[in-house]
Design a protein around this motif. Structure first.
Motif, mmCIF file in Angstrom:
data_model
loop_
_atom_site.group_PDB
_atom_site.id
_atom_site.type_symbol
_atom_site.label_atom_id
_atom_site.label_comp_id
_atom_site.label_asym_id
_atom_site.label_seq_id
_atom_site.Cartn_x
_atom_site.Cartn_y
_atom_site.Cartn_z
ATOM 1 N N HIS A 1 0.015 11.326 4.460
ATOM 2 C CA HIS A 1 -0.008 10.312 5.510
ATOM 3 C C HIS A 1 1.261 10.484 6.330
ATOM 4 O O HIS A 1 2.182 11.200 5.927
ATOM 5 N N LEU B 1 -5.451 1.495 -2.300
ATOM 6 C CA LEU B 1 -4.009 1.289 -2.303
ATOM 7 C C LEU B 1 -3.614 -0.180 -2.255
ATOM 8 O O LEU B 1 -2.433 -0.506 -2.416
ATOM 9 N N TYR C 1 -2.072 3.516 5.880
ATOM 10 C CA TYR C 1 -2.286 3.700 4.443
ATOM 11 C C TYR C 1 -3.504 2.902 3.974
ATOM 12 O O TYR C 1 -3.420 2.105 3.043
ATOM 13 N N TYR D 1 0.948 4.186 -2.748
ATOM 14 C CA TYR D 1 0.679 5.567 -2.339
ATOM 15 C C TYR D 1 1.722 6.525 -2.907
ATOM 16 O O TYR D 1 1.374 7.599 -3.428
ATOM 17 N N ALA E 1 -5.823 6.308 -0.143
ATOM 18 C CA ALA E 1 -5.330 7.650 -0.449
ATOM 19 C C ALA E 1 -6.516 8.536 -0.787
ATOM 20 O O ALA E 1 -7.556 8.051 -1.242
ATOM 21 N N SER F 1 1.211 5.640 9.616
ATOM 22 C CA SER F 1 -0.092 5.426 8.995
ATOM 23 C C SER F 1 -0.255 3.981 8.546
ATOM 24 O O SER F 1 0.711 3.294 8.209
ATOM 25 N N ARG G 1 0.831 -1.211 0.000
ATOM 26 C CA ARG G 1 0.000 0.000 0.000
ATOM 27 C C ARG G 1 0.869 1.267 0.000
ATOM 28 O O ARG G 1 0.555 2.246 -0.682
ATOM 29 N N LYS G 2 1.947 1.249 0.763
ATOM 30 C CA LYS G 2 2.841 2.416 0.784
ATOM 31 C C LYS G 2 3.474 2.641 -0.589
ATOM 32 O O LYS G 2 3.596 3.778 -1.052
#
Length: 325
Positions: free
Chosen positions: A262, A321, A268, A253, A271, A266, A249-250
């Motif tokens: 974020h 995400l 995440y 993002y 977004a 977070s 997910r990061k």
């Protein structure tokens, strides 16, 4: 398109099948194990598993009513209905707070609204409760580490989107809905450092019962709000792979531009982008907007004006995400 999705491999399903074969669907050891393993995530001493985040919020506001009487609950209108409903159900006063440009609880608007009611707090008659929403998975909101005024505010963090909150709070509640960063078929958690409240929560989630010899006594209000062993098993599997899924997910993002910030802790969850073309974009991509504004719903029906909330809400695009966009 779903804003979130949970998937399990065949190997990850093995512990679930074992619990089913053993017939340990309701009561079993995995609830306590999940509470124990969740402690580093919540960063609170005591963690009480429930059958939903809604149940967790319900129990918290039941406790606050019994402990402090009717409270003033300050919360954004941009949030899910059940926590605000629970507060209102127990007779607490809902005071809607505006959001800042990052769609988070506006501490300055809180100060402005509190100033109109401060006489209620200075004599100790009414307790102010702040319920910020960690929208999109952020772990903190500027201003909550050092609330000005000295009215002994109680902070209840709606952490349904974030499993690693760092916000300074007295209580936090979590969601393990199938579409959440740690999931089960459904579930929730209350986290706190307050031992007295923890005892209340544990009894409340189990019909208000306390074991006595080979039977039990009903010692307080309560309902069937406990997490079962099967859901705890699913949640433990999800918890075990949380960091791996978070990395995905990061990565997604940071491929995006023009999205709201974020922080390092977070989850995440999703977004968010603000755009004048949000309605058209959401419709064409079948994206839902989180959430309808509570103060404008038929049930809550508040005539209060929340200028920034009402300005930004039509611009919200929530981008998933968990997968490539």
């Amino acid at each position: 398109m779903k804003v979130f999705e949970s998937k399990f491999t065949k190997e990850e399903l093995d512990p679930i099948n074992e619990v089913i074969k053993a017939g340990q669907l309701g009561f079993g050891p995995n609830v306590l194990e999940f509470e124990k393993q969740f402690q580093p995530f919540s960063n609170k001493k005591h963690n009480v598993a429930t059958n939903s985040a809604s149940a967790a919020a319900f129990i918290i506001f039941a406790y606050l009513k019994e402990k402090y009487g009717v409270c003033d609950v300050y919360t954004p209108s941009l949030g899910f209905t059940s926590p605000a409903w629970a507060a209102q159900h127990f007779g607490h006063n809902i005071i809607w707070v505006d959001i800042n440009d990052n769609l988070l609880f506006d501490i300055n608007d809180y100060y402005n609204k509190r100033r109109l009611r401060c006489e209620r707090y200075s004599d100790g008659g009414i307790t102010p409760v702040l319920m910020p929403v960690l929208y999109g998975g952020v772990s903190d909101i500027p201003g909550f580490d050092n609330i000005e005024g000295g009215y002994n505010e109680i902070v209840v963090a709606d952490s349904a989107h974030c499993v690693t909150p760092t916000i300074k709070c007295d209580f936090s509640f979590f969601s393990f809905h199938p579409y959440k960063p740690i999931c089960s078929s459904d579930g929730g958690m209350i986290s706190t450092d307050d031992l007295e409240a923890t005892d209340y929560f544990r009894n409340y989630r189990n019909f208000g019962r306390q074991n006595v010899n080979d039977s039990y006594d009903i010692t307080q209000e309560g309902f069937k709000f406990y997490m079962n062993n099967l859901n705890a098993t699913i949640a433990l599997i999800s918890l075990d792979k949380y960091n791996t899924d978070l990395d995905v997910r990061k990565l997604n993002y940071f491929k995006l531009d023009n999205v709201l910030p974020h922080d390092d802790n977070s989850s995440y969850y999703f977004a968010t982008r603000l755009s004048d073309s949000a309605n058209k974009f959401n419709k064409s991509h079948q994206l839902a907007r989180h959430y309808p504004l509570l103060h404008k719903t038929k049930y809550f029906n508040s005539y209060i004006k929340l200028p920034n909330t009402e300005l930004l809400h039509p611009q919200i695009i929530n981008l998933p995400l968990y997968t490539k966009i």
